[in-house]
Write a protein that holds these residues in place. Structure first.
Motif, PDB file in Angstrom:
ATOM      1  N   GLU A   1      -5.074  -0.180  -9.754  1.00 51.05           N
ATOM      2  CA  GLU A   1      -4.861  -1.033  -8.580  1.00 51.05           C
ATOM      3  C   GLU A   1      -5.758  -0.626  -7.417  1.00 51.05           C
ATOM      4  O   GLU A   1      -6.198  -1.456  -6.646  1.00 51.05           O
ATOM      5  CB  GLU A   1      -3.403  -0.938  -8.115  1.00 51.05           C
ATOM      6  N   ALA A   2      -5.957   0.683  -7.294  1.00 46.56           N
ATOM      7  CA  ALA A   2      -6.621   1.180  -6.089  1.00 46.56           C
ATOM      8  C   ALA A   2      -8.135   1.020  -6.124  1.00 46.56           C
ATOM      9  O   ALA A   2      -8.745   0.662  -5.125  1.00 46.56           O
ATOM     10  CB  ALA A   2      -6.271   2.642  -5.872  1.00 46.56           C
TER      11      ALA A   2
ATOM     12  N   ARG B   1      -4.274   3.986 -10.264  1.00 43.87           N
ATOM     13  CA  ARG B   1      -5.742   4.041 -10.210  1.00 43.87           C
ATOM     14  C   ARG B   1      -6.340   2.653 -10.425  1.00 43.87           C
ATOM     15  O   ARG B   1      -7.243   2.228  -9.732  1.00 43.87           O
ATOM     16  CB  ARG B   1      -6.264   4.992 -11.285  1.00 43.87           C
TER      17      ARG B   1
ATOM     18  N   GLN C   1       0.839  -1.201   0.000  1.00 41.20           N
ATOM     19  CA  GLN C   1       0.000   0.000   0.000  1.00 41.20           C
ATOM     20  C   GLN C   1       0.878   1.256   0.000  1.00 41.20           C
ATOM     21  O   GLN C   1       0.629   2.206  -0.741  1.00 41.20           O
ATOM     22  CB  GLN C   1      -0.896  -0.031   1.251  1.00 41.20           C
TER      23      GLN C   1
ATOM     24  N   ARG D   1       2.359   1.732  -3.373  1.00 47.13           N
ATOM     25  CA  ARG D   1       1.356   2.229  -4.309  1.00 47.13           C
ATOM     26  C   ARG D   1       1.110   3.720  -4.089  1.00 47.13           C
ATOM     27  O   ARG D   1       1.114   4.510  -5.023  1.00 47.13           O
ATOM     28  CB  ARG D   1       0.056   1.451  -4.063  1.00 47.13           C
ATOM     29  N   ASP D   2       0.941   4.088  -2.811  1.00 42.10           N
ATOM     30  CA  ASP D   2       0.673   5.490  -2.499  1.00 42.10           C
ATOM     31  C   ASP D   2       1.851   6.357  -2.895  1.00 42.10           C
ATOM     32  O   ASP D   2       1.675   7.446  -3.440  1.00 42.10           O
ATOM     33  CB  ASP D   2       0.401   5.663  -0.988  1.00 42.10           C
TER      34      ASP D   2
END
Ligand SMILES: Nc1ncnc2c1ncn2[C@@H]1O[C@H](COP(=O)(O)OP(=O)(O)OP(=O)(O)O)[C@@H](O)[C@H]1O
Ligand SMILES: [Mg+2]
Length: 446
Positions: free
Chosen positions: A268-269, A266, A202, A205-206
Motif C-alpha cells: 500500500e505504501a 508495504r 494513513q 496503515r502506519d
C-alpha cells in the motif's frame, strides 16, 4: 361562449335595424347602412388599438376599461398574465432556493455543459477547486483543474468510481472527485474533502505496519525457545509435549500473519510502478509448481502448467511471485486430495492472464465479492484448520493493483474455481524468453 357573444350580436343587429329604419325614413338607406357599419368597425378598431397599446406598453397595469366582448377579452388576458407572473415568481423563488442549497453544500459542485464547460459552480468549488464563479463561466474544466489523473478520468468517460487527487487550492487537502452524467451531454462534478479519512487511513496503515513490525522480534524469540523445548526430547516432561507442539504451531501462524500484514502495508505504501523491470513469468511459475507439489505432499494433487515462455510482464518480481503463490496455494489448500489443478499463463487481445483452475470445494456466489477483504474467510473453521489467515487474496488484490491488474473469480460449490489475474497490454512484454535483463522503461522509478 354564446352568453358572451349574444349581446354583441344583438348590438350589431340593433345598429343595422336602426340604420335601415332611419335610412328608409330619410330615403338614404345605403348611406345610413354604410354609416352604421363604419361606426361598428370603428369601435372595434379603436378597441383593437387599445389592446395592442396595452400589450405593448402597459401590460403590468390594469387593462383599459371596456364593455361587452372587449371587456371580457381585456380581463381574460389580464388574468392569464397574472397567473403566468405568479408562476414565474414561484419558479424564480424555487431556483433561488435551489442555488442556495447547492451553494451551502460543503462539497464542491460544478455544473458542466457540453465540451465540459463550466455553467455553474458553488462557493465550495472556489475553496476546494480554486474555481471562480461567475468569472470562470464558459471555461473548460480541464483548463482549470490540470491534475493528470483527473484529466485521464475526464477523457476515459467511465465515471463509476471517483478519482482521488490533491486540491488545486491547497495541496494538503485530498479530494475525491466524481463526475455524474445527467440530461443530454451534461455532467455534474462533485468534489469531496477526504483529508480526514485519508489521514485516518494513513494512521491505520502506519499502526498496522508498526505493530506488525514490533511483534516480529518477540515472536522470533518465542519460536526459538519453543524449538529448543521441542528439541529437548525426553528431558521434557511427557505432559508438556503436546502443549509445546501446539504453541509452536500457533506462534508460526502468528509469524505468518505478521509477515502478511507487513507485506500488505508495504504494497500500500510504496508508489505504484516503482522498480518496474521485465519479469520472466514462465520460470517463476515452474518454480511455484514445485513448491505447490511440496505443499500438496501426500494429498497428491495433479498440478499442470502451460505457460508461454515468450510472455513477460513489466513489474516487481517478488510482488508478482507472492500474488501468484497465494492464488496457487489456495487451489492446493481448497482442493481435496487427488484433485486436479491447472496453471495457465497466456496472452490475448486484452493483455496477459495468469489462471489457476481447480476442481476443489468452490466458493458460494455470495462470498465471491468479499474474498479480497482482509481476514475474510468463507469457512472460518476449515481455514483455521489449514492455517489460513484470510490475508492471501488481499495481498493478491494489492499486488495486482500495483500492476494495473485485477483479479477475476469464477467458482461453483463442489465443482471448482478459476482464479484469473488479468494484466493490461501496456504491462506485457512479448518475445522476452531469450532476453537476460531489460532496462526499466523510461520514467519508471527504481
Ligand atoms: N481455490 C479456492 N477454492 C475454494 N475456496 C477458495 C479458493 N481460494 C480461496 N478460497 C476461499 O477464499 C478465502 C480467502 O482466501 P485467502 O487466500 O485470502 O485466505 P486464506 O487462504 O484463508 O488464508 P491465507 O492468508 O493463509 O491465504 C479462503 O478462506 C477460502 O475460503
Ligand atoms: Mg490463501
Amino acid at each position: 361562449m354564446i352568453g358572451i357573444w349574444s349581446p354583441e350580436v344583438w348590438k350589431g343587429i340593433g345598429l343595422l335595424a336602426a340604420a335601415l329604419l332611419l335610412g328608409a325614413a330619410f330615403g338614404y338607406t345605403a348611406w345610413f347602412l354604410l354609416g352604421a357599419v363604419t361606426i361598428y368597425l370603428g369601435l372595434h378598431l379603436y378597441n383593437l388599438h387599445r389592446l395592442e397599446h396595452w400589450l405593448r406598453v402597459g401590460r403590468r397595469y390594469h387593462p383599459p376599461d371596456a364593455r361587452g366582448i372587449w371587456g371580457d377579452v381585456f380581463h381574460g388576458l389580464y388574468r392569464l398574465q397574472q397567473r403566468n407572473r405568479r408562476r414565474k415568481r414561484r419558479l424564480a423563488q424555487f431556483l433561488d432556493r435551489f442555488e442556495q442549497v447547492l451553494g451551502a453544500l460543503p462539497d464542491a459542485t460544478v455544473v458542466l455543459g457540453a465540451d465540459h464547460t463550466i455553467e455553474w459552480a458553488n462557493e465550495a468549488a472556489a475553496r476546494l477547486l480554486n474555481l471562480r464563479w461567475p468569472q470562470d463561466s464558459g471555461r473548460r474544466i480541464q483548463t482549470l483543474v490540470r491534475f493528470p489523473l483527473f484529466l485521464e478520468y475526464v477523457e476515459r468517460g467511465d465515471f463509476a468510481e471517483p478519482v482521488e487527487m490533491p486540491s488545486p487550492a491547497d495541496g494538503r487537502v485530498r479530494l475525491a472527485v466524481r463526475l455524474i452524467p445527467y440530461g443530454q451531454d451534461q455532467l455534474l462534478l462533485v468534489a469531496r474533502d477526504m483529508t480526514r479519512i485519508h489521514r485516518l487511513e494513513q494512521v491505520r496503515r502506519d499502526f498496522v505496519a508498526n505493530v506488525s513490525h514490533e511483534l516480529r522480534t518477540p515472536l522470533t524469540v518465542m519460536r526459538g525457545y519453543l524449538e529448543t523445548l521441542e528439541g529437548a526430547g525426553d528431558e521434557l516432561p511427557a505432559a508438556w509435549g503436546e502443549p509445546v507442539a501446539i504453541m509452536g504451531q500457533q506462534v508460526a501462524r502468528m509469524q505468518r500473519i505478521v509477515e502478511d500484514l507487513l507485506l500488505l502495508a508495504r504494497l500500500e505504501a510504496e508508489p505504484v510502478g516503482a522498480g518496474a523491470r521485465v519479469v520472466k513469468v514462465a520460470p517463476m511459475l515452474a518454480q511455484l509448481r514445485e513448491e505447490a507439489r511440496v505443499l500438496s505432499g501426500e494429498r497428491g494433487h495433479r498440478i499442470e502448467l502451460t505457460a508461454d515462455e515468450e510472455l513477460c510482464l513489466r513489474g516487481e518480481e517478488h510482488v508478482l511471485r507472492s500474488a501468484f503463490a497465494n492464488v496457487l496455494f489456495n487451489a492446493v489448500q481448497y482442493t481435496p486430495a487427488g484433485g486436479g489443478i491447472t496453471m495457465r499463463w497466456y496472452a490475448d487481445g486484452d493483455g496477459a492472464h495468469f489462471e489457476v483452475e481447480d476442481n476443489g470445494i468452490g466458493v458460494p456466489p455470495a462470498h465471491i465479492p468479499r474474498l479480497t477483504e482482509r481476514f475474510y474467510r468463507v469457512d472460518k473453521g476449515r481455514s483455521r484448520a489449514t492455517g489460513g489467515t484470510g490475508l492471501g487474496l488481499a495481498i493478491v488484490k494489492h499486488a495486482l493493483n500495483r500492476h494495473d491488474g485485477r483479479l477475476r473469480v469464477q467458482s461453483e460449490v463442489g465443482v471448482g474455481s478459476v482464479f484469473t489475474c488479468d494484466f493490461p497490454r501496456e504491462r506485457v512484454v512479448e518475445g522476452c524468453g531469450s532476453i537476460e535483463a531489460l532496462p526499466p522503461p523510461k520514467g519508471a522509478a527504481g
